[in-house]
Scaffold this active site. Sequence first.
Site, mmCIF file in Angstrom:
data_model
loop_
_atom_site.group_PDB
_atom_site.id
_atom_site.type_symbol
_atom_site.label_atom_id
_atom_site.label_comp_id
_atom_site.label_asym_id
_atom_site.label_seq_id
_atom_site.Cartn_x
_atom_site.Cartn_y
_atom_site.Cartn_z
ATOM 1 N N ASP A 872 32.258 -2.337 -1.911
ATOM 2 C CA ASP A 872 33.133 -2.285 -0.757
ATOM 3 C C ASP A 872 33.636 -0.868 -0.578
ATOM 4 O OD1 ASP A 872 34.858 -3.963 1.220
ATOM 5 O OD2 ASP A 872 36.263 -2.619 0.208
ATOM 6 N N GLU A 915 32.717 -3.752 5.835
ATOM 7 C CA GLU A 915 32.464 -2.575 4.996
ATOM 8 C C GLU A 915 31.897 -2.987 3.638
ATOM 9 O OE1 GLU A 915 36.844 -3.616 4.392
ATOM 10 O OE2 GLU A 915 35.282 -3.770 5.912
#
Length: 997
Positions: A872, A915
């Site tokens: 992430d 993301e």
Amino acid sequence: MQWITNWRRVAGCRTYLMLYPLLLAISLSNSAVVAAAEPAIKLSNYFQESWTTRDGLPHNTINSISQSDDGYLWVASWEGLTRFNGRNFTVLGRGAETGLPDSGVRAIKHDNNGDLLVVGSRGGFVRREASGWQHWPALNVLLNTVEPDKQGGYWLASEGQGLFYQHADGQRKQFTVMDGLPSNVVHSLLVDTEGRVWIGSGRGLALIEPDDTARIKTVTTIPAIPVFALLQHGNAVLVGTERGLYQWQDSGAGLYHAALAEQPISALMVRNDVLWLGTTDRGLLRLAAGELEQLTIDGGLPNNRILSLYQDRENSVWVGTNGGLFRLREAPFVTETAEQGLAGDYVRAVLAHSDGSIWVGTSQGLSRITQQGIEQLDLSAYSLGQSVLSLTEAADGAVWIGTYTDGALLWRNGKVQQQLQRDNGLLANEVRAILPVADGVWVGTAQGLNFVAADSISVIGTEQGLPAPFIMALYQHSDGRLFIGTGGGVAIRQPDGSIAALDFSTLDGAEYAFGFTPDPQLDLLWMTTDRGLVAYHLSDGKLSMLGRNVGLPFDKLFQAVVDKQQHLWISSNRGVLRLERHNLTAVLTGAQPQLHYELFGESDGMQSAQANGGSMAAAALAQDGAVWFATSKGVSWVQPGILRRFAANIPPVVIEALRVNGATVPLQHKLVLPAGANRLEFAFAGLGFVMPQRIQYRSQLVGFDADWVDRGSQNTAEYTNLPPGDYQLRVAAAYPQGGWTEQEAQISFTILPYYWQRAWFWSLLAASVLLLLILTARWRLRQLKVRQQQLQQQVAEKTIALQRQADHLTAADIERSKLLEKLKTQAQEFEQQARLDALTGLANRRAFDEALARECARSRRAKLPLTLVLLDIDHFKQVNDRYNHSVGDEVLKLVADLISVHCREDDTVARWGGEEFAVLLPNTTALVARDICERIRIAIMLADCSAVAPGLNLTISMGIAEFGGEAQHEKLLSRSDGALYQAKKHGRNRIDIALPA
């Protein structure tokens, strides 16, 4: 029990007042007293029923009651003349049908031919004949009553215009005070057997002698007070006045009886030497055998004002009141309640004692019914609540009493001599069944069975073989077998002490065994259960279920009793069933498929149709043959022989209505129905009023039915799609066990055919069809020749067209192949696009899920390592917030490229969402994967992002999880996601490895 009949009181007659207690001592020698024959039934013993506007009456003031020759009951009220067939009221008011000028009807009488005479408001005067209604011109004054004379004329009493006489030819004459009437208000009239006309006016009694019709004499020996009722009884005329009942005889006139001196008499009737009297405000009186009885609103009357009295052909007494129509009649059942002296209304057990008394166990104590009346037996010293559950007689006449909370009590010589309860060995104090035997007593409780001997108490429960501990019934056969009824079936204890449960598995799920009844005639033991009646064959142990499978209306049956005629009576929550012996035997042997039953309830004299069960015994057979039942509202009993008396009445039957295709058709002697009358519904009624709901019907449509069709209690017959022709419907009615109507109701009718159903139509149609066939054949031959030529030409043309079409199809096939190839290429491109993330060019979530499932399966199968990495971008939201989403998209592309650069060819890199990215590393352990991830982390951390956004620096957090062979790969995702969460939690820009599963 005739002695019970003489004193019993039905709870419906709550008030039974003996007027003038000294009446029995008063001499009746000064009056023509009604003969002192003892009536068959006390006034308080009649079963009561009432009808009001809620039941279909047009008005609650019942002015007059009568019955026509065809059997209908007719009721006069201020809102019309009402016809009653025992089930429904039909209201006839003013109008063309009756000819009445107003709906208000005051009186109904019979003329010398038996036709109904009806008078009422606005001087309406009509006669109902078999052929219809006849009416005469109205007199424009209220007519109170009418009396026919032997000359064919009619005397009419008016309210204010005196007396009218209408001759047979229709001419009328009026008598007023000017002609000698005491008053122009005439309430009542009587034409006696001598032809004298008695006139009850508002100011006394007057008389017209048959040989002196022009002169009116006042009867001065009767007070000049309103005379409301007149009745001839023998040679006397009874005169009901505002202040007492008087009588007139040739020897003089005077007060009929001192007890009736001030009674306001409004109606009179004598039947079977019993004098019935209606009053204006004191209810109903009856004088019989020197005894005066009274029934008022407190005893069940709708209203204390009585306007009319009538006794129908079935000996029911009808009372017209200001509050509705009221009836007193005999009923098969009699009910004793707390109002008659029982300790309580909720009765659980009843015992027919060998001394002829009846013992009744209620929820509030114990009662005994003897020839002297009902006495209550005080158990309070041993049973605080005195709630009795069961009753059984011992060999010496003592009575065992099972209570709800205080065990079993032995009553002997007028007191309790023994008590068995939990403290001295019983399993429970709730005792529902007791069975004394030679060497002790069996006590059935809610917790099991005890045997109480002289010096010991033994216990039998489920451990000893009982199917359930809740004991409700006990019976010992002559061979020593003990039958035990429980909440889980029936067990049999053999003389050797062994216990085995009967197999109820084939008995429609029966569980509760409420009672046992031996039937020596059939060598059976009847068992009443929660699924019907079970026949246990004592010789071979065979079980037969008689329940809904043979037509019984409900499942739960409590107690059976075989009466002295060998018929079976059974109590239930919904009334008492009666099964006839011959039908019962036929069903048991398979000769008949259905049980025929009679169901008795509230309309038959029971105060409540809910009989009680679950205690021993819930019903009993008395010495005189009466059958007694425990109910939730008193103890009810029936003398089976009385049913024959009810069945002796054969109700007349009438056809009341016909509906053709849903529309009502007026009934006529010879009906002609149009073609297309394909649905006929006949409604008929047996004009019996004692048990109208149980009248049985049968019908036969002559011309269609080969024999009678039994309709049961259904009073309609429907026929559909009858062919055209002549028919006759025959209908007969009968009470259960009674004979069928001798004079059947009949109606003849014809259904006309359509024109196409007539013979001439079919003849013409056949000739037309033959001619048409000939013409058609000739035309067809000509057409075939023309058609042959056309076909030859068409074949040539089609051959050329087909060749052209074949060439065209070949070219089209080539073109289609090219198009399919192009579509296939596009589909592959679309498929690839559907599996790629549009922004980063990486595999999307869908493609990654498929790869994950595939690689997990391969790793599990080949025992190869597999590692999943979730990463992430740290603080990606700040990138979007600080710059914009366009910069954010460039960051995602940059990170995707850096991850791809550092991954191997076999690795799968995907954009997981937002993301987040996912990397699937086949043939890779977690430690090796850590090195790969570390390279990716450093590469991203050191990446130059100035081209994307000045001053932008990126870091990532990564979670690693190695596949442990889990059956569900979602667990691998969960562990990797957990490691990613730990990396973020521990400061981001780091790698965490999940522990093995």
